[in-house]
Design a protein around this motif. Structure first.
Motif, PDB file in Angstrom:
ATOM      1  N   GLN A   1       7.016   1.344  12.915  1.00 14.62           N
ATOM      2  CA  GLN A   1       7.176   2.924  13.508  1.00 14.62           C
ATOM      3  C   GLN A   1       6.464   3.860  12.998  1.00 14.62           C
ATOM      4  O   GLN A   1       5.841   4.834  13.415  1.00 14.62           O
ATOM      5  N   ILE A   2       5.793   3.751  11.655  1.00 16.88           N
ATOM      6  CA  ILE A   2       4.857   4.634  10.887  1.00 16.88           C
ATOM      7  C   ILE A   2       3.895   4.183  10.299  1.00 16.88           C
ATOM      8  O   ILE A   2       3.983   2.843   9.842  1.00 16.88           O
ATOM      9  N   PRO A   3       2.826   4.709   9.885  1.00 20.99           N
ATOM     10  CA  PRO A   3       1.491   4.134   9.008  1.00 20.99           C
ATOM     11  C   PRO A   3       2.221   3.825   7.579  1.00 20.99           C
ATOM     12  O   PRO A   3       2.936   4.406   7.027  1.00 20.99           O
ATOM     13  N   VAL A   4       1.699   2.677   7.175  1.00 21.02           N
ATOM     14  CA  VAL A   4       2.245   2.105   5.846  1.00 21.02           C
ATOM     15  C   VAL A   4       0.976   1.391   5.150  1.00 21.02           C
ATOM     16  O   VAL A   4       0.161   1.093   5.874  1.00 21.02           O
ATOM     17  N   ALA A   5       1.365   1.402   3.739  1.00 20.63           N
ATOM     18  CA  ALA A   5       0.239   0.653   2.905  1.00 20.63           C
ATOM     19  C   ALA A   5       1.090  -0.002   1.997  1.00 20.63           C
ATOM     20  O   ALA A   5       2.222   0.249   1.766  1.00 20.63           O
ATOM     21  N   MET A   6       0.370  -1.042   1.206  1.00 18.05           N
ATOM     22  CA  MET A   6       0.829  -1.658   0.383  1.00 18.05           C
ATOM     23  C   MET A   6      -0.107  -1.807  -0.909  1.00 18.05           C
ATOM     24  O   MET A   6      -1.242  -2.095  -0.465  1.00 18.05           O
ATOM     25  N   ILE A   7       0.301  -1.766  -2.033  1.00 15.53           N
ATOM     26  CA  ILE A   7      -0.405  -1.860  -3.195  1.00 15.53           C
ATOM     27  C   ILE A   7       0.198  -3.041  -3.997  1.00 15.53           C
ATOM     28  O   ILE A   7       1.214  -3.236  -4.351  1.00 15.53           O
ATOM     29  N   PHE A   8      -0.718  -4.146  -4.123  1.00 16.24           N
ATOM     30  CA  PHE A   8       0.005  -5.486  -4.844  1.00 16.24           C
ATOM     31  C   PHE A   8      -0.511  -5.348  -6.155  1.00 16.24           C
ATOM     32  O   PHE A   8      -1.877  -4.956  -6.713  1.00 16.24           O
ATOM     33  N   ALA A   9       0.208  -5.615  -7.203  1.00 14.33           N
ATOM     34  CA  ALA A   9      -0.184  -5.766  -8.756  1.00 14.33           C
ATOM     35  C   ALA A   9      -0.157  -7.339  -8.973  1.00 14.33           C
ATOM     36  O   ALA A   9       0.734  -8.066  -8.538  1.00 14.33           O
ATOM     37  N   ARG A  10      -1.135  -7.553  -9.801  1.00 15.70           N
ATOM     38  CA  ARG A  10      -1.407  -9.175 -10.279  1.00 15.70           C
ATOM     39  C   ARG A  10      -0.150  -9.812 -10.987  1.00 15.70           C
ATOM     40  O   ARG A  10       0.428  -9.240 -11.550  1.00 15.70           O
ATOM     41  N   SER A  11       0.207 -10.895 -10.347  1.00 19.24           N
ATOM     42  CA  SER A  11       1.081 -12.044 -10.752  1.00 19.24           C
ATOM     43  C   SER A  11       0.471 -12.911 -11.636  1.00 19.24           C
ATOM     44  O   SER A  11      -0.301 -13.751 -11.438  1.00 19.24           O
ATOM     45  N   LYS A  12       1.102 -13.243 -12.947  1.00 21.49           N
ATOM     46  CA  LYS A  12       0.648 -14.122 -13.819  1.00 21.49           C
ATOM     47  C   LYS A  12       1.176 -15.564 -13.339  1.00 21.49           C
ATOM     48  O   LYS A  12       1.848 -15.762 -12.683  1.00 21.49           O
TER      49      LYS A  12
END
Lengths: 432, 432
Positions: free
Chosen positions: B388-399
């Motif tokens: 429905q709307i503009p989205v973004a995602m930020i991923f943080a490093r997984s060990k």
């Protein structure tokens, strides 16, 4: 109007009554198979008469009546095995024996088991008509729970007679309803203590011959009514576990997986080819697998499987088992998946000795019939006795090779021919 | 003496406190993740805090307290979704929003979900320190039942907000204990009627950015703390059934079998290769299979399986699905095994638009950080809003890429850096 099921009527429809001779009656065989078929008859016209059920006991009691009418003395041991006996001209010698079972798998057919019992009894009926008293005693066996439906075992009665049933293990088993072995015995009025008395120090049998349906297509393909079993394959069960790494089906790239199921798949396809690399008689199957965690969006982390590998020659069978185990480790190494294997069962194959095969060869020659030699892939009670005494088996043709199914069928001609072969073979044994 | 588990202490042990700046406090992030970790802490130091459990509600209430302390107005809708809001300089415009979830899978980790909620809240804490009032309203979301543990669904809260949850189906579901969806709702004081009121005509949100752990190894391999998600893969689930012929493992020669499992195995091995034939981002998995009758000595007659195939490009994903279905039919034909296929789910992938990626590019440049573009293979609440709307995602490093496991780990440096990136990105959104 519902068409009612009448096994005897259907059997008699295409019967060539010239086979009713030498005291053997195809009509009687049909009537008796028909009467047994009504005990546990299902809506699909199959039969559900599992081991240790009141229905199995009712079927035994019906045959016991027929045995008595034929002049046999009848006993039932603590494991429910039935033995009908006629004395021979010599009393103090071991008996010649035949027989099979009357239990079935759920929704099974009307020939697997009953044919062997009825044919064995037909020998006595024929001698009565012919006024023959055999030289040695003759016994007809009905073994308890050949199919092993209730407790995943099989040949329970014959294993108990020969003393190879592991009672310490048996008492720990539960059926699908959670009933213990002891509780199930009680439903047919038996006790663990009584059950244990079925084991004999000595069989008291000199030779044993079992008639059974083939449960395969070889006789049909060869266009022959009956065949000679040259060996009973011994199954070997090996549990193989592949342990990879479960992971998210969306987040784990294809080149960073340790998928236990694709590893196992490589083995399944190898197992399918493994027997033909060694010989033409062996078979190899994976029928049971457990995938964990078994979620649609989770890479399988663990697969546990059982390989069922059989042959009539132990060394060929063991060669295939060893090839499969090696292949599993090879796959594990190449895919970085942990492989563990453990043998769960290894039953020796039972080759039919030349003397017993010779008896059947002679009978086939006498009857002017082509000889087809067969391997029994399934276990039979004869195999259990075969570890102690000479045994033989006669297979009767199965329509389309179907068994353990309401569609199981063996024509009355083939049933009756198998009784003739059995009678002549028993008569040969009387002379030895 | 038992070593007690202290997530905050462990997080702080290797923290570079120079990251605590611009109002953002790594120490506060550690303390908050630590406090959440105690709600549903397991003996393995993982967490079991499944959707619709009282524990999930307790975790929400803890965060709601923090929201209030930070000066936010807080509401919880009928589906249990929490929204904390601060007003902007402009009141009558749509909000900029962030957030994630606090439920976990059974024996899950402490970062999947909580990091996104705590980072979103940290933006407000930082503004408070810096004396900043944003131009537009800002909202922090805690979505209910993102993991879908209880009813095999997932993203239940965000799907209810956007109105795409099929309630007719939802009310028919039962959890592993046999409780209906309505009965489970009642355990946290909710009703079906109240649940339905969570659906909104309009989101009232202009842009949404979610911080989440990567749950993969790409950032670790690239030695980068955070990455930019360029698309969320859409899964497609297809059920494929192979129907061969069950038969006795001992009596059925190898050349006369219609083994459903070996047929399926050919497909499993094809599926493993299928993605790389099309591109480098797609994945394909068979995680769930049912073998019938699944007896050690019975040739498998029927295998039912689910393929999970994902990509960020619908056409590539659909190409692989079609290749797999064609391959299944080809295998069926060559093995004389009946094949039926049916699509069970087809979720559109959510590409992250250039404008939203541009915002993150700008932030990364400003912070002088290398940019790694990632694909999310798993679904996330941002994906649901993304329709429905503009989205973004930020991923943080997984060990080690580990997730859904007590060993799940993201260093406090990486957690704090993700909060910085989020804050700067939200601030960019305020200017648009």
């Amino acid at each position: 109007m519902t068409q009612s099921f009448d096994l005897a009527y259907t059997l008699l429809a295409d019967y060539d009554s010239t086979w009713s001779r030498d005291g053997i009656s195809g009509e009687r065989i049909a009537q008796r198979l028909g009467k047994l078929s009504t005990i546990g008859l299902t809506a699909q016209n199959g039969v559900t008469r599992v081991g240790f059920s009141p229905l199995e006991q009712r079927a035994k009691e019906l045959v016991m009546e027929w045995m008595k009418e034929a002049g046999m003395t009848v006993m039932q041991d603590g494991a429910g095995n039935v033995v009908g006996r006629i004395e021979g001209q010599n009393h103090d010698v071991a008996a010649i024996a035949s027989g099979s079972h009357v239990d079935s798998v759920p929704e099974g057919g009307h020939f697997d088991g009953p044919l062997g019992v009825i044919a064995a009894l037909e020998v006595v009926e024929a001698w009565k008509v012919q006024g023959i008293t055999p030289v040695k005693p003759y016994e007809v066996y009905i073994f308890t729970d050949e199919e092993g439906t209730r407790f995943d075992g099989g040949m329970t009665g014959s294993r108990m007679i020969t003393g190879i049933l592991d009672m310490d293990n048996q008492v720990t088993l539960k059926d699908a309803n959670g009933l213990s072995f002891e509780e199930v015995l009680a439903t047919t009025g038996k006790t663990l203590e009584g059950f244990s008395t079925a084991t004999r120090d000595k069989l008291g049998i000199e030779r044993f011959i079992e008639v059974h349906i083939e449960q395969g297509k070889k006789l049909e393909k060869a266009n022959l009514p009956v065949g000679i079993v040259k060996g009973i394959a011994g199954p070997s069960w090996t549990e193989i576990i592949f342990e990879g790494k479960a992971g998210h089906a969306g987040n784990t790239p294809m080149d960073d997986r340790q998928d236990a199921l694709t590893a196992a798949s490589e083995l399944f396809l190898y197992i399918e080819k493994a027997p033909t690399l060694v010989n033409r008689t062996s078979v190899a199957t994976v029928g049971k697998i457990l995938v964990e965690p078994n979620g649609s969006n989770v890479i399988p982390g663990k697969v546990t499987l059982i390989t069922d590998i059989r042959d009539i020659e132990a060394h060929s069978r063991d060669q295939i088992v060893s090839n499969v185990v090696n292949k599993a480790h090879e796959i594990g190494k190449s895919r970085n998946v942990l492989v563990t294997t453990s043998e769960k069962m290894r039953t020796p194959p039972v080759p039919i000795g030349e003397e017993m095969t010779g008896i059947l060869n002679h009978v086939f020659d006498e009857m002017n019939m082509d000889k087809e030699y067969l391997v029994s892939g399934a276990g039979h009670d004869a195999m259990i006795f075969g570890a102690q005494i000479p045994v033989a088996m006669i297979f009767a043709r199965s329509k389309d090779g179907v068994s353990h199914n309401p569609a199981e069928w063996t024509s009355l001609n083939d049933c009756t021919i198998s009784a003739h072969v059995l009678k002549k073979a028993i008569e040969q044994c009387m002379k030895l």
